[in-house]
Design a protein around this motif. Structure first.
Motif, mmCIF file in Angstrom:
data_model
loop_
_atom_site.group_PDB
_atom_site.id
_atom_site.type_symbol
_atom_site.label_atom_id
_atom_site.label_comp_id
_atom_site.label_asym_id
_atom_site.label_seq_id
_atom_site.Cartn_x
_atom_site.Cartn_y
_atom_site.Cartn_z
ATOM 1 N N ILE A 11 46.627 31.706 36.100
ATOM 2 C CA ILE A 11 48.297 32.308 36.662
ATOM 3 C C ILE A 11 47.710 32.723 38.252
ATOM 4 N N THR A 12 46.584 33.331 38.582
ATOM 5 C CA THR A 12 46.947 33.415 39.899
ATOM 6 C C THR A 12 46.075 32.617 41.298
ATOM 7 N N GLY A 13 45.208 32.020 40.470
ATOM 8 C CA GLY A 13 44.718 30.657 40.285
ATOM 9 C C GLY A 13 42.785 31.194 41.512
ATOM 10 N N ARG A 14 42.751 32.202 41.542
ATOM 11 C CA ARG A 14 41.813 32.701 42.186
ATOM 12 C C ARG A 14 40.804 32.955 41.389
ATOM 13 N N THR A 15 39.051 32.636 42.013
ATOM 14 C CA THR A 15 38.301 32.867 41.143
ATOM 15 C C THR A 15 37.714 34.128 41.541
ATOM 16 N N GLN A 16 37.897 35.292 42.543
ATOM 17 C CA GLN A 16 37.751 36.530 43.128
ATOM 18 C C GLN A 16 38.993 36.872 43.939
ATOM 19 N N SER A 17 38.833 38.023 43.472
ATOM 20 C CA SER A 17 40.429 39.014 44.087
ATOM 21 C C SER A 17 40.429 38.763 45.365
ATOM 22 N N MET A 18 41.934 38.715 45.331
ATOM 23 C CA MET A 18 42.631 38.434 46.801
ATOM 24 C C MET A 18 42.465 40.071 47.885
ATOM 25 N N PHE A 19 41.664 40.615 47.474
ATOM 26 C CA PHE A 19 41.479 41.585 47.871
ATOM 27 C C PHE A 19 40.314 42.222 48.621
ATOM 28 N N GLU A 20 39.498 41.218 48.373
ATOM 29 C CA GLU A 20 37.466 41.894 48.174
ATOM 30 C C GLU A 20 37.388 41.366 49.574
ATOM 31 N N TYR A 21 37.977 40.737 50.489
ATOM 32 C CA TYR A 21 37.798 41.259 51.445
ATOM 33 C C TYR A 21 37.799 42.273 52.541
ATOM 34 N N ASP A 22 39.276 42.682 52.186
ATOM 35 C CA ASP A 22 39.867 43.760 52.612
ATOM 36 C C ASP A 22 39.573 44.943 52.092
ATOM 37 N N PRO A 239 45.240 42.376 36.701
ATOM 38 C CA PRO A 239 45.183 43.769 36.211
ATOM 39 C C PRO A 239 44.491 44.348 37.442
ATOM 40 N N GLU A 240 42.925 43.706 37.551
ATOM 41 C CA GLU A 240 41.604 44.272 38.919
ATOM 42 C C GLU A 240 42.742 44.479 40.108
ATOM 43 N N GLU A 241 43.600 43.238 40.093
ATOM 44 C CA GLU A 241 44.419 43.160 41.561
ATOM 45 C C GLU A 241 44.897 44.472 41.979
ATOM 46 N N SER A 338 44.599 40.333 53.612
ATOM 47 C CA SER A 338 45.886 39.518 52.111
ATOM 48 C C SER A 338 46.359 41.074 51.917
ATOM 49 N N LEU A 339 46.942 41.402 52.947
ATOM 50 C CA LEU A 339 48.032 43.244 53.181
ATOM 51 C C LEU A 339 49.003 43.086 53.994
#
Length: 398
Positions: A11-22, A239-241, A338-339
């Motif tokens: 679905i997201t195609g992301r192995t980690q949260s897109m907000f992890e860096y921020d 959900p985590e994101e 990411s924002l």
């Protein structure tokens, strides 16, 4: 099937949260604003509210009070938190099964003389909620009128941070739910000079409570057919994101700003495509039916061929695509990785908001009103509210 892994891979195609860096970049700021603080989360038993809580607890608040009308949801939240490895739970952790519009809520709130952080996730979130004058009145009271009661008491006990969740459907709204959240945005911004106020518009939360994808899982568990639109594209976050974007907007956001995820157009997906991916993951072949009736008839003998009915959307208020800001809004895309941020908003005047409330309350006090009358009042306030009534709601479909 591991649902989180399925969401990540399909679905997201992301192995980690897109907000992890921020989150990592702002770790000290998050910690200084949350550590040893008192926190109130309204609507905390839902998918987004509970995810916000999990993201927030990492920074060790002094106390956490969670309010939600869903008593069973609060019970599961507590079990989930206390069953999670390395989850910090403050000594003062209290859940209250109550509505934030009830007198007992305000009695509790005033006894504590407020909280450092207040986050409101209580809302009617579904287009399905708007059918007639009664359902629309309930939706507006929850999303707007009751929210104003909270804002007024916060003026007496101002928090250090206040966050109220919005939706992408507030940008150029076509449905009453989205329009109500746009009114909510305009309303909370009139308080942004009294205490810090932020909100966030974001994409669909994959498999969140009550969502169509969550309905897919329910249908599969009951050997019932799956129905989904094949012409409605949506962005998805995990959900985590969903909790993390709200945490970032709430804590590091500047008062009077609206936050949204920086997602790319190629990341959109149709619900029918999601259903196909899910069924394939579970080992089914897709049996495409030409009607709901055909799909229901075939569902009594599901073997390895799963009946689905995919069709175009033909109900009131369904927007074919998502957007996070309008052409008229000024956007900052450089501040965070990411924002994105809607900045320099010109708040509506308090007089305009009060006039709208007077009109809505007067309409609701009538013994007989109509959905059309309520929509006209909203259109007078929201110039870009493009609502078209087609006389068919989602309750008429599977």
């Amino acid at each position: 099937m591991n649902l989180n892994r399925f969401i990540s891979e399909n679905i997201t195609g992301r192995t980690q949260s897109m907000f992890e860096y921020d989150i990592d970049k702002n770790k000290l700021l998050l910690s200084s604003n949350i550590y040893d603080k008192t926190v109130l989360v309204i609507g905390g038993a839902g998918t987004i509210g509970s995810s916000f809580i999990k993201a927030l607890l990492h920074f060790k608040p002094k106390s956490l009070v969670v309010v939600d009308i869903n008593e069973n949801g609060l019970t599961e939240l507590t079990r989930d938190l206390r069953s999670s490895k390395d989850m910090f739970i403050p000594n003062e952790y209290i859940t209250y099964p109550m509505s934030y519009s009830d007198a007992v809520f305000y009695k509790m709130f005033k006894s504590r003389k407020g909280f450092d952080i207040v986050a409101n996730f209580s809302a009617h979130k579904h287009v399905r909620s708007e059918k007639d004058s009664f359902s629309v009145e309930a939706l507006i009271k929850n999303n707007v009128i009751n929210a104003k009661g909270l804002l007024d008491v916060l003026e007496v006990y101002p928090p250090k941070k206040f966050f109220c969740v919005s939706t992408d459907k507030a940008a150029n709204p076509v449905n009453i739910m989205g329009a109500s959240k746009k009114i909510m945005e305009d309303m909370i911004m009139t308080y942004s000079n009294k205490y810090p106020v932020t909100t966030a518009r974001f994409a669909n939360v994959a498999f969140s409570n009550g969502s169509l994808p969550a309905g897919f899982l329910e249908r599969i568990s009951k050997n019932q057919p799956i129905s989904a639109p094949n012409d409605v594209t949506r962005y998805f976050v995990s959900p985590e994101e969903s909790g993390q974007i709200c945490l970032l907007a709430c804590i590091i956001g500047k008062s009077g700003e609206i936050y949204f995820p920086k997602l790319r157009k190629e990341q959109v997906m149709t619900f029918s495509n999601m259903a196909t991916k899910l069924l394939s993951e579970l080992g089914f072949n897709i049996d495409v039916c030409q009607s709901e009736k055909e799909a229901i008839n075939k569902s009594t003998k599901i073997d390895n061929n799963y009946p689905v009915f995919y069709s175009g959307s033909d109900t009131t208020g369904e927007k074919p695509y998502e957007e996070f800001f309008t052409k008229e809004e000024e956007v900052d895309l450089e501040r965070h990785k990411s924002l994105g941020v809607v900045v320099n908003l010109e708040p509506r005047s308090t007089e305009e908001v009060e006039q709208l409330f007077d009109q809505l309350n007067a309409e609701f006090q009538k013994e007989i009103t109509t959905k059309e009358n309520i929509v006209e009042i909203m259109k007078d306030f929201l110039i870009n509210f493009d609502h078209i009534e087609v006389g068919k709601t989602l309750d008429s479909k599977m």
